[in-house]
Design a protein around this motif. Structure first.
Motif, PDB file in Angstrom:
ATOM      1  N   SER A  12       0.861  -1.188   0.000  1.00 37.29           N
ATOM      2  CA  SER A  12       0.000   0.000   0.000  1.00 37.29           C
ATOM      3  C   SER A  12       0.891   1.228   0.000  1.00 37.29           C
ATOM      4  O   SER A  12       1.736   1.377   0.883  1.00 37.29           O
ATOM      5  N   ARG A  14      -0.597   4.293  -0.296  1.00 37.33           N
ATOM      6  CA  ARG A  14      -1.513   5.436  -0.123  1.00 37.33           C
ATOM      7  C   ARG A  14      -0.996   6.364   0.974  1.00 37.33           C
ATOM      8  O   ARG A  14      -0.281   5.933   1.885  1.00 37.33           O
ATOM      9  N   SER A  17      -0.701   5.457   4.865  1.00 43.12           N
ATOM     10  CA  SER A  17      -0.729   3.993   4.989  1.00 43.12           C
ATOM     11  C   SER A  17      -0.040   3.517   6.268  1.00 43.12           C
ATOM     12  O   SER A  17       1.094   3.908   6.563  1.00 43.12           O
ATOM     13  N   TRP A  18      -0.732   2.633   6.985  1.00 38.49           N
ATOM     14  CA  TRP A  18      -0.125   2.028   8.185  1.00 38.49           C
ATOM     15  C   TRP A  18       1.024   1.104   7.797  1.00 38.49           C
ATOM     16  O   TRP A  18       1.989   0.960   8.541  1.00 38.49           O
ATOM     17  N   ASN A  19       0.908   0.482   6.654  1.00 36.71           N
ATOM     18  CA  ASN A  19       1.975  -0.424   6.214  1.00 36.71           C
ATOM     19  C   ASN A  19       3.228   0.344   5.813  1.00 36.71           C
ATOM     20  O   ASN A  19       4.342  -0.126   6.034  1.00 36.71           O
ATOM     21  N   PRO A  82      -0.748  -4.744   3.573  1.00 41.71           N
ATOM     22  CA  PRO A  82      -2.064  -5.019   4.156  1.00 41.71           C
ATOM     23  C   PRO A  82      -2.666  -6.275   3.550  1.00 41.71           C
ATOM     24  O   PRO A  82      -2.131  -6.828   2.573  1.00 41.71           O
ATOM     25  N   GLU A  83      -3.753  -6.745   4.150  1.00 47.56           N
ATOM     26  CA  GLU A  83      -4.553  -7.785   3.501  1.00 47.56           C
ATOM     27  C   GLU A  83      -5.883  -7.167   3.097  1.00 47.56           C
ATOM     28  O   GLU A  83      -6.410  -6.295   3.777  1.00 47.56           O
ATOM     29  N   TYR A  84      -6.389  -7.622   1.966  1.00 49.27           N
ATOM     30  CA  TYR A  84      -7.728  -7.246   1.522  1.00 49.27           C
ATOM     31  C   TYR A  84      -8.556  -8.519   1.484  1.00 49.27           C
ATOM     32  O   TYR A  84      -8.248  -9.452   0.733  1.00 49.27           O
ATOM     33  N   ASN A  85      -9.574  -8.540   2.303  1.00 48.64           N
ATOM     34  CA  ASN A  85     -10.446  -9.717   2.386  1.00 48.64           C
ATOM     35  C   ASN A  85      -9.639 -11.001   2.576  1.00 48.64           C
ATOM     36  O   ASN A  85      -9.858 -12.011   1.911  1.00 48.64           O
ATOM     37  N   GLY A  86      -8.693 -10.896   3.478  1.00 47.68           N
ATOM     38  CA  GLY A  86      -7.903 -12.066   3.853  1.00 47.68           C
ATOM     39  C   GLY A  86      -6.900 -12.493   2.814  1.00 47.68           C
ATOM     40  O   GLY A  86      -6.326 -13.583   2.913  1.00 47.68           O
ATOM     41  N   ALA A 125       0.220  -4.760   8.530  1.00 48.05           N
ATOM     42  CA  ALA A 125      -0.413  -3.874   9.510  1.00 48.05           C
ATOM     43  C   ALA A 125      -1.861  -3.672   9.119  1.00 48.05           C
ATOM     44  O   ALA A 125      -2.183  -3.566   7.934  1.00 48.05           O
ATOM     45  N   SER A 126      -2.702  -3.653  10.132  1.00 44.15           N
ATOM     46  CA  SER A 126      -4.128  -3.435   9.902  1.00 44.15           C
ATOM     47  C   SER A 126      -4.751  -2.835  11.153  1.00 44.15           C
ATOM     48  O   SER A 126      -4.325  -3.147  12.261  1.00 44.15           O
ATOM     49  N   PRO A 127      -5.777  -2.002  10.973  1.00 43.83           N
ATOM     50  CA  PRO A 127      -6.517  -1.543  12.147  1.00 43.83           C
ATOM     51  C   PRO A 127      -7.269  -2.696  12.834  1.00 43.83           C
ATOM     52  O   PRO A 127      -7.713  -2.552  13.964  1.00 43.83           O
ATOM     53  N   GLY A 128      -7.399  -3.803  12.163  1.00 38.77           N
ATOM     54  CA  GLY A 128      -8.151  -4.938  12.711  1.00 38.77           C
ATOM     55  C   GLY A 128      -7.383  -5.691  13.779  1.00 38.77           C
ATOM     56  O   GLY A 128      -6.227  -5.410  14.080  1.00 38.77           O
ATOM     57  N   GLY A 132      -3.674  -8.501   9.709  1.00 31.27           N
ATOM     58  CA  GLY A 132      -3.321  -8.974   8.361  1.00 31.27           C
ATOM     59  C   GLY A 132      -2.681 -10.354   8.358  1.00 31.27           C
ATOM     60  O   GLY A 132      -2.139 -10.802   7.343  1.00 31.27           O
ATOM     61  N   ARG A 134      -3.871 -13.315   8.273  1.00 32.48           N
ATOM     62  CA  ARG A 134      -4.387 -14.356   7.361  1.00 32.48           C
ATOM     63  C   ARG A 134      -3.681 -14.282   6.008  1.00 32.48           C
ATOM     64  O   ARG A 134      -3.328 -15.298   5.426  1.00 32.48           O
TER      65      ARG A 134
HETATM   66  C1  LIG Z   1     -10.892  -3.932  -0.085  1.00 37.48           C
HETATM   67  C2  LIG Z   1     -10.427  -3.968   1.345  1.00 37.48           C
HETATM   68  C3  LIG Z   1     -10.447  -5.161   2.032  1.00 37.48           C
HETATM   69  C4  LIG Z   1      -9.962  -5.215   3.362  1.00 37.48           C
HETATM   70  N1  LIG Z   1      -9.907  -6.425   3.991  1.00 37.48           N
HETATM   71  C5  LIG Z   1      -9.283  -6.494   5.205  1.00 37.48           C
HETATM   72  C6  LIG Z   1      -9.049  -7.769   5.803  1.00 37.48           C
HETATM   73  O1  LIG Z   1      -9.352  -8.811   5.285  1.00 37.48           O
HETATM   74  N2  LIG Z   1      -8.412  -7.777   7.005  1.00 37.48           N
HETATM   75  C7  LIG Z   1      -7.999  -6.630   7.636  1.00 37.48           C
HETATM   76  O2  LIG Z   1      -7.416  -6.718   8.708  1.00 37.48           O
HETATM   77  N3  LIG Z   1      -8.234  -5.418   7.090  1.00 37.48           N
HETATM   78  C8  LIG Z   1      -8.855  -5.332   5.889  1.00 37.48           C
HETATM   79  N4  LIG Z   1      -9.065  -4.115   5.299  1.00 37.48           N
HETATM   80  C9  LIG Z   1      -8.727  -2.895   6.037  1.00 37.48           C
HETATM   81  C10 LIG Z   1      -7.255  -2.557   5.832  1.00 37.48           C
HETATM   82  O3  LIG Z   1      -6.469  -3.286   6.750  1.00 37.48           O
HETATM   83  C11 LIG Z   1      -7.066  -1.059   6.063  1.00 37.48           C
HETATM   84  O4  LIG Z   1      -7.734  -0.331   5.045  1.00 37.48           O
HETATM   85  C12 LIG Z   1      -5.596  -0.676   6.104  1.00 37.48           C
HETATM   86  O5  LIG Z   1      -5.495   0.650   6.566  1.00 37.48           O
HETATM   87  C13 LIG Z   1      -4.938  -0.849   4.744  1.00 37.48           C
HETATM   88  O6  LIG Z   1      -3.542  -0.714   4.871  1.00 37.48           O
HETATM   89  P1  LIG Z   1      -2.816   0.700   4.670  1.00 37.48           P
HETATM   90  O7  LIG Z   1      -3.189   1.553   5.832  1.00 37.48           O
HETATM   91  O8  LIG Z   1      -1.362   0.356   4.674  1.00 37.48           O
HETATM   92  O9  LIG Z   1      -3.271   1.269   3.359  1.00 37.48           O
HETATM   93  C14 LIG Z   1      -9.531  -4.027   3.990  1.00 37.48           C
HETATM   94  C15 LIG Z   1      -9.532  -2.834   3.269  1.00 37.48           C
HETATM   95  C16 LIG Z   1      -9.966  -2.798   1.960  1.00 37.48           C
HETATM   96  C17 LIG Z   1      -9.891  -1.474   1.209  1.00 37.48           C
END
Ligand SMILES: Cc1cc2nc3c(=O)[nH]c(=O)nc-3n(C[C@H](O)[C@H](O)[C@H](O)COP(=O)(O)O)c2cc1C
Length: 199
Positions: A12, A14, A17-19, A82-86, A125-128, A132, A134
């Motif tokens: 990422s 952007r 970005s946390w990553n 990051p992960e997107y949808n796992g 890194a993720s806010p979740g 990330g 998975r």
């Molecule tokens: C399409 C999409 C899918 C995502 N799926 C997940 C996910 O599966 N697990 C997760 O922890 N966060 C998920 N996220 C939230 C991202 O972790 C969060 O947007 C994060 O800030 C992205 O990393 P960045 O800050 O480096 O851009 C998703 C975000 C997007 C836009």
């Protein structure tokens, strides 16, 4: 002995970005261990979404060559994504898909030749709550099994990333910092052992 050369990628690029912030933590750790670090922007490669018709008409875009060259100029790779949808995000998957389409040319190895046996360390890194994790395990399998990269055993998923950094960009939690340090140390240790002069 020359400094080990670390190529630092993110999934990422952007703003905010946390990553990218976590990559900066990894870069600082590598520099403390004497590595020379090249941050590399996959987004700036401007690679289109992989498409077979596009490849047939125009060949592999030059962005894939820039990634190949950056890999060839490195002793180790740090990927913070990051992960997107796992799953690993398109920026990572698409960049490596195009790379895999590059054949050997001009005395240089193919894209897959550039990744083979090159050490890589993974962080996310993720806010979740899982940070990330998975997709890290899928990325490990992808880069190891398909791209023949040497994925070091240490990895780090930073959960609740939006609360994890102080104003200066440092990790607030010493355990998190130690986990990031362990990935980088493990990576540089493998890279050092693989140097032609090592052993
Ligand atoms: C399409 C999409 C899918 C995502 N799926 C997940 C996910 O599966 N697990 C997760 O922890 N966060 C998920 N996220 C939230 C991202 O972790 C969060 O947007 C994060 O800030 C992205 O990393 P960045 O800050 O480096 O851009 C998703 C975000 C997007 C836009």
């Amino acid at each position: 002995m020359d400094a080990l050369r670390l190529l630092a990628l993110t999934g990422s690029e952007r703003d905010g970005s946390w990553n990218r912030r976590l990559r900066a933590v990894g870069i600082a750790a590598a520099q403390r261990l004497g590595a020379s670090v090249a941050p590399f922007d996959l987004r700036a490669l401007a690679l289109p979404l992989y498409d077979g018709d596009l490849e047939k008409a125009q060949g592999v875009p030059d962005g894939a060559r820039r990634l190949r060259d950056a890999l060839l100029d490195s002793d180790a790779v740090l990927l913070v994504t990051p992960e997107y949808n796992g799953f690993p995000p398109p920026l990572v998957v698409n960049s490596f898909d195009w790379l895999s389409r590059l054949g050997a040319e001009g005395g240089l190895p193919s894209g897959l030749g550039a990744t083979a046996n090159r050490p890589v360390g993974l962080m996310s890194a993720s806010p979740g709550q899982l940070g990330g994790l998975r997709s890290l395990n899928l990325t490990r399998q992808h880069l190891g099994a398909t791209f023949a990269m040497l994925v070091v055993p240490q990895q780090f998923a930073l959960a609740r990333a939006h609360e994890a950094f102080d104003e200066a960009g440092a990790l607030k939690d010493a355990k998190a910092q130690a986990s990031a340090d362990a990935v980088v140390a493990g990576l540089l240790r493998v890279a050092g052992a693989l140097r032609p002069s090592a052993g």
